[in-house]
Design an enzyme around this catalytic site. Structure first.
Site, PDB file in Angstrom:
ATOM      1  N   TYR A  12      -1.136  23.715   1.458  1.00 28.11           N
ATOM      2  CA  TYR A  12      -1.116  24.123   2.863  1.00 28.11           C
ATOM      3  C   TYR A  12      -0.008  25.110   3.217  1.00 28.11           C
ATOM      4  O   TYR A  12       0.251  25.348   4.392  1.00 28.11           O
ATOM      5  CB  TYR A  12      -1.045  22.920   3.795  1.00 28.11           C
ATOM      6  CG  TYR A  12       0.018  21.897   3.406  1.00 28.11           C
ATOM      7  CD1 TYR A  12       1.366  22.202   3.481  1.00 28.11           C
ATOM      8  CD2 TYR A  12      -0.363  20.628   2.984  1.00 28.11           C
ATOM      9  CE1 TYR A  12       2.316  21.276   3.125  1.00 28.11           C
ATOM     10  CE2 TYR A  12       0.591  19.687   2.634  1.00 28.11           C
ATOM     11  CZ  TYR A  12       1.924  20.010   2.709  1.00 28.11           C
ATOM     12  OH  TYR A  12       2.867  19.094   2.357  1.00 28.11           O
ATOM     13  N   CYS A  55       2.391 -21.466 -10.733  1.00 29.18           N
ATOM     14  CA  CYS A  55       2.004 -22.783 -11.228  1.00 29.18           C
ATOM     15  C   CYS A  55       2.229 -22.746 -12.734  1.00 29.18           C
ATOM     16  O   CYS A  55       1.625 -21.928 -13.427  1.00 29.18           O
ATOM     17  CB  CYS A  55       0.534 -23.054 -10.921  1.00 29.18           C
ATOM     18  SG  CYS A  55      -0.068 -24.482 -11.848  1.00 29.18           S
ATOM     19  N   LYS A 102       1.374  12.062  14.995  1.00 30.87           N
ATOM     20  CA  LYS A 102       1.109  10.923  14.119  1.00 30.87           C
ATOM     21  C   LYS A 102       0.166   9.950  14.811  1.00 30.87           C
ATOM     22  O   LYS A 102       0.425   9.559  15.950  1.00 30.87           O
ATOM     23  CB  LYS A 102       2.421  10.195  13.798  1.00 30.87           C
ATOM     24  CG  LYS A 102       3.356  10.983  12.912  1.00 30.87           C
ATOM     25  CD  LYS A 102       3.147  10.575  11.472  1.00 30.87           C
ATOM     26  CE  LYS A 102       4.322  10.931  10.613  1.00 30.87           C
ATOM     27  NZ  LYS A 102       5.128   9.835  10.176  1.00 30.87           N
ATOM     28  N   CYS A 152      -4.314 -27.640  -9.073  1.00 31.94           N
ATOM     29  CA  CYS A 152      -4.071 -28.740 -10.020  1.00 31.94           C
ATOM     30  C   CYS A 152      -2.915 -29.641  -9.600  1.00 31.94           C
ATOM     31  O   CYS A 152      -2.548 -30.553 -10.338  1.00 31.94           O
ATOM     32  CB  CYS A 152      -3.826 -28.174 -11.419  1.00 31.94           C
ATOM     33  SG  CYS A 152      -2.262 -27.296 -11.549  1.00 31.94           S
ATOM     34  N   LYS A 212      -3.027  15.851   8.385  1.00 24.69           N
ATOM     35  CA  LYS A 212      -1.737  15.540   7.764  1.00 24.69           C
ATOM     36  C   LYS A 212      -2.000  14.518   6.663  1.00 24.69           C
ATOM     37  O   LYS A 212      -2.213  13.333   6.926  1.00 24.69           O
ATOM     38  CB  LYS A 212      -0.768  14.977   8.803  1.00 24.69           C
ATOM     39  CG  LYS A 212       0.631  14.811   8.257  1.00 24.69           C
ATOM     40  CD  LYS A 212       1.603  14.505   9.375  1.00 24.69           C
ATOM     41  CE  LYS A 212       3.035  14.555   8.887  1.00 24.69           C
ATOM     42  NZ  LYS A 212       3.318  13.584   7.831  1.00 24.69           N
ATOM     43  N   GLU A 215      -4.306  21.219  11.156  1.00 21.24           N
ATOM     44  CA  GLU A 215      -4.649  20.737   9.806  1.00 21.24           C
ATOM     45  C   GLU A 215      -4.511  19.222   9.774  1.00 21.24           C
ATOM     46  O   GLU A 215      -3.753  18.648  10.556  1.00 21.24           O
ATOM     47  CB  GLU A 215      -3.668  21.324   8.779  1.00 21.24           C
ATOM     48  CG  GLU A 215      -3.782  22.814   8.626  1.00 21.24           C
ATOM     49  CD  GLU A 215      -2.639  23.388   7.791  1.00 21.24           C
ATOM     50  OE1 GLU A 215      -1.859  22.624   7.188  1.00 21.24           O
ATOM     51  OE2 GLU A 215      -2.527  24.621   7.775  1.00 21.24           O
ATOM     52  N   CYS A 219       0.603 -26.796  -6.654  1.00 24.48           N
ATOM     53  CA  CYS A 219      -0.528 -25.901  -6.911  1.00 24.48           C
ATOM     54  C   CYS A 219      -1.775 -26.401  -6.166  1.00 24.48           C
ATOM     55  O   CYS A 219      -2.125 -27.584  -6.275  1.00 24.48           O
ATOM     56  CB  CYS A 219      -0.800 -25.847  -8.412  1.00 24.48           C
ATOM     57  SG  CYS A 219      -2.255 -24.871  -8.806  1.00 24.48           S
ATOM     58  N   CYS A 226      -4.593 -25.865 -15.508  1.00 27.34           N
ATOM     59  CA  CYS A 226      -4.923 -25.436 -14.150  1.00 27.34           C
ATOM     60  C   CYS A 226      -6.210 -24.594 -14.200  1.00 27.34           C
ATOM     61  O   CYS A 226      -6.215 -23.495 -14.765  1.00 27.34           O
ATOM     62  CB  CYS A 226      -3.737 -24.637 -13.609  1.00 27.34           C
ATOM     63  SG  CYS A 226      -3.988 -24.006 -11.957  1.00 27.34           S
TER      64      CYS A 226
END
Ligand code: IVH
Length: 671
Positions: free
Chosen positions: A225, A425, A312, A410, A115, A113, A407, A431
């Site tokens: 399941y 900022c 996995k 600005c 996972k 199945e 920033c 800005c």
């Protein structure tokens, strides 16, 4: 290794794994991949074997893992919810196959199945009705989340077909489809909220919400399941899957029967590549011995069945060069760093950028240097992530990357609130990306939904100096001639836009409130606030204590509102918008319900309801002449009780002999 070293190492790994377990189960924000977690667990297990004198009884190797959160009622599982042993390569699977052959011989089949990467859920059905849904929790007991699970469309609330037993449990995985995840996560970032790292975290965060109405808005799905009954009804797992499918449960059609381990390996190799074409995440393959009596023969270890194992997938990982770190400024002023990478093919798409989350990720976790060679992974996450740096390839003179101090838009010095990861900022008035972003949010579909005005037009109108604040949008009609002269827009589109703007003045208060773009005030919160306070004036003078009395309003949101309203510029802007005719009061609905049926009666509403929010119930009661009280006293006529109501309230009501009714009973009272 000396015993002292071993002891220290065992203790260090235990502490680390505990933290990861907490991040995963309680915070739903893991900071380590499953693969690396399992590797550490294995390392610990080996050390404990070599130095048994230092093995602790509650070491993570001795428990199924997980914590039970406090908000929900804890329920003990009738059958423990075990986990699966993990494998990561073919050899480990071949070893698993040999162990099975040794125990039961060669005559058996496997079911393979997918996972699913979500959260496991146990559903109990009695007389064909879903009566309980419980999370895995610590494997022995979990949280009762029935109300929330009832909102999942693919889970039948009542069975209509099939020869199902009177009482049974069925287990499966609740998850969120990738498309829904991307859409909802974008909404979160638009609201200034921290995005979820992956759909699994979003699904588990959703199931743990206290408001089932909000859960219903986030589309979850569930694949089942595993069937659990007192008496064994079927010979094989495969037969049971077919049966539960015929009873109406959502079973994944990709499962296959395999007659030997080669079939299993083919299935795995196919899905290792094909998984990227699914609409949901899977993180591996589950392999189960099909026959129930053979399963019984094989039995269990303390943590997992011997008849099943999970393989996995390794998250695909590639190496590439970091070209540059750039920074984006959002409408809330939050700065997000982005890694620009030399384009590289990963899991079927070309990757050019990766998220860097925040400053600590650059300077603390990765300690990035200019032009580093980095490992990039795309696991459960949609956006690729830099896992680590290949230090062997770092140039000797490479300069460390330092986070920006100003920033990028600005040049204002950035600020960081203590305890928060992001830098901001503070220049919200000057800005450009913040100014434009705020106006774009305001006109958006979920806020004022202004016809004829789009994001690009906002950018242009801002660049040409026409609009700087939301209220300027409502002055645009004074500039119609100048707009025409610009030659950028036709007369018709200007008229459409102005008409759309005028019409938006009728949008309800909750939309205006959401449109203001106050941090943490998303669509639902705006609705709840509007419903509770009715007017912005009441909201603006409310204290922190007043604000948190509103449904779903916690301290973080209340604090954000207080800060917003304390700012004179915001007060000024709200005054302007009011003068321009926008709605700042909830339009009172006509009281055309049977308005006197509850006259003279008083109510308290507590707990969570399937169909209504608490505020909706309050409204219904008041519109029918009833009164809402704030605390339980002998004067109270009824306590309307939903799920997960506090035990103290219940006890007090019972002591005072106050009738406890359901929301349906309340509806029956008003006919
Ligand atoms: S069977 C006795 N089948 O994986 C164990 N589990 O590590 C019964 N999962 O907790 C689990 N897809 O949350 C099973 N097809 C599948 C699954 C699956 C995902 C999850 C489940 C479980 C975990 C086990």
């Amino acid at each position: 290794m000396s015993p002292v070293e071993a002891k220290n190492q065992i203790q260090a790994i235990i502490a680390e794994l505990r933290q990861h377990n907490y991040n995963y189960y309680v915070l739903a924000m893991p900071t380590i991949s499953d693969f690396d977690f399992d590797k550490k667990l294995e390392q610990l297990s080996q050390l404990e074997k070599d130095f048994p004198e230092f093995a602790e009884p509650d070491s993570p190797t001795q428990r199924v893992g997980g914590f039970v959160t406090k908000e929900f009622v804890t329920v003990k599982h009738r059958w423990p919810m075990l986990s699966l042993g993990n494998t990561y390569n073919e050899q480990e699977l071949v070893d698993f196959d040999q162990r099975i052959r040794k125990a039961i011989g060669d005559n058996f089949e496997y079911v393979c199945e997918l996972k699913f990467d979500g959260l496991s859920m146990s559903l109990t059905y009695q007389s064909g009705k879903l009566i309980r849904a419980v999370t895995r929790g610590d494997g022995t007991q979990g949280d009762e989340v029935t109300t929330n699970v009832r909102t999942i469309h693919s889970i039948p609330k009542k069975l209509t077909a099939g020869d199902y037993p009177d009482l049974f449990e069925i287990r499966g995985e609740v998850f969120m489809h990738l498309k829904a995840f991307e859409k909802l996560n974008k909404e979160r970032t638009d609201n200034g909220e921290v995005p979820y790292a992956n759909p699994r975290n979003f699904a588990s965060g959703t199931i743990k919400l206290q408001d089932s109405a909000e859960v219903a808005k986030r589309p979850l799905d569930c694949f089942l399941y595993g069937l659990y009954t007192e008496k064994t009804l079927f010979k094989t797992h495969w037969e049971s899957l077919e049966a539960v499918k015929s009873w109406g449960f959502h079973i994944d059609d990709h499962s296959r029967l395999c007659s030997d381990i080669n079939g299993v390996l083919n299935f795995i190799n196919y899905w290792d590549k094909e998984r990227f074409n699914l609409s949901y995440d899977i993180d591996g393959i589950v392999i189960k011995v099909n026959n129930y009596s053979q399963q019984q023969e094989l039995g269990f270890t303390s943590k997992s069945p011997r008849w099943a194992i999970s393989y996995k997938f390794k998250a695909e990982r590639v190496e590439t060069e970091l070209l540059q770190v750039t920074y984006q400024v959002g409408r809330t002023g939050a700065v997000t760093p982005v890694a620009n990478l030399k384009p590289v093919l990963l899991a079927g798409t070309t990757v050019k950028r990766a998220t860097l989350h925040n400053a600590d990720e650059i300077t603390e976790r990765l300690k990035l240097h200019e032009h580093d060679t980095v490992f990039v992974e795309k696991g459960g996450e949609i956006i690729p992530k830099i896992i680590s740096v290949n230090l062997d390839k770092r140039k000797p003179n490479a300069k460390a990357i330092t986070y920006i101090t100003h920033c990028p838009a600005c040049n204002t010095p950035l600020l960081r609130t203590e305890g928060e990861a992001a830098w901001y900022c503070p220049n919200d008035e000057g800005c450009p990306p913040q100014i434009v972003g705020k106006m774009q949010h305001f006109i958006g579909r979920k806020a004022m939904d202004i016809d004829g005005l789009g994001d690009e037009t906002i950018e242009t109108l801002h660049a040409r100096g026409f609009i700087n604040h939301i209220s300027d949008i409502y002055q645009l009609h004074n500039h119609a001639a100048e707009l025409k002269q610009m030659g950028r827009f036709g007369e018709k589109s200007i008229n459409n836009m102005l008409e759309g703007i005028e019409k938006s003045k009728q949008m309800p208060f909750e939309k205006v409130l959401f449109g203001l773009g106050i941090r943490y005030i998303g669509e639902t919160v705006a609705k709840k606030l509007a419903l509770h306070f009715k007017t912005i004036d009441k909201m603006m003078v409310a204290s922190l204590e007043d604000l948190v009395t509103a449904e779903e309003i916690g301290e973080r949101i209340a604090q954000s509102l207080m800060e917003y309203f304390a700012n004179e510029k915001h007060q000024h802007e709200i005054e302007k918008l009011k003068a321009q005719g926008l709605q700042f009061v909830v339009e009172e609905k006509e009281v055309n319900l049977a308005s006197n049926k509850l006259a003279g009666q008083s109510f308290i509403i507590s707990g969570v309801f399937e169909t209504f929010s608490r505020d909706e119930l309050k409204d219904i009661i008041e519109q029918n002449g009833g009164k809402i009280l704030s605390s339980i006293s002998a004067k109270l006529s009824y306590l309307v009780a939903g799920e997960n109501m506090g035990p103290a309230k219940l006890e007090k009501a019972q002591k005072l002999n106050i009738p406890i009714i359901t929301d349906q009973a309340l509806m029956a009272m008003i006919g």
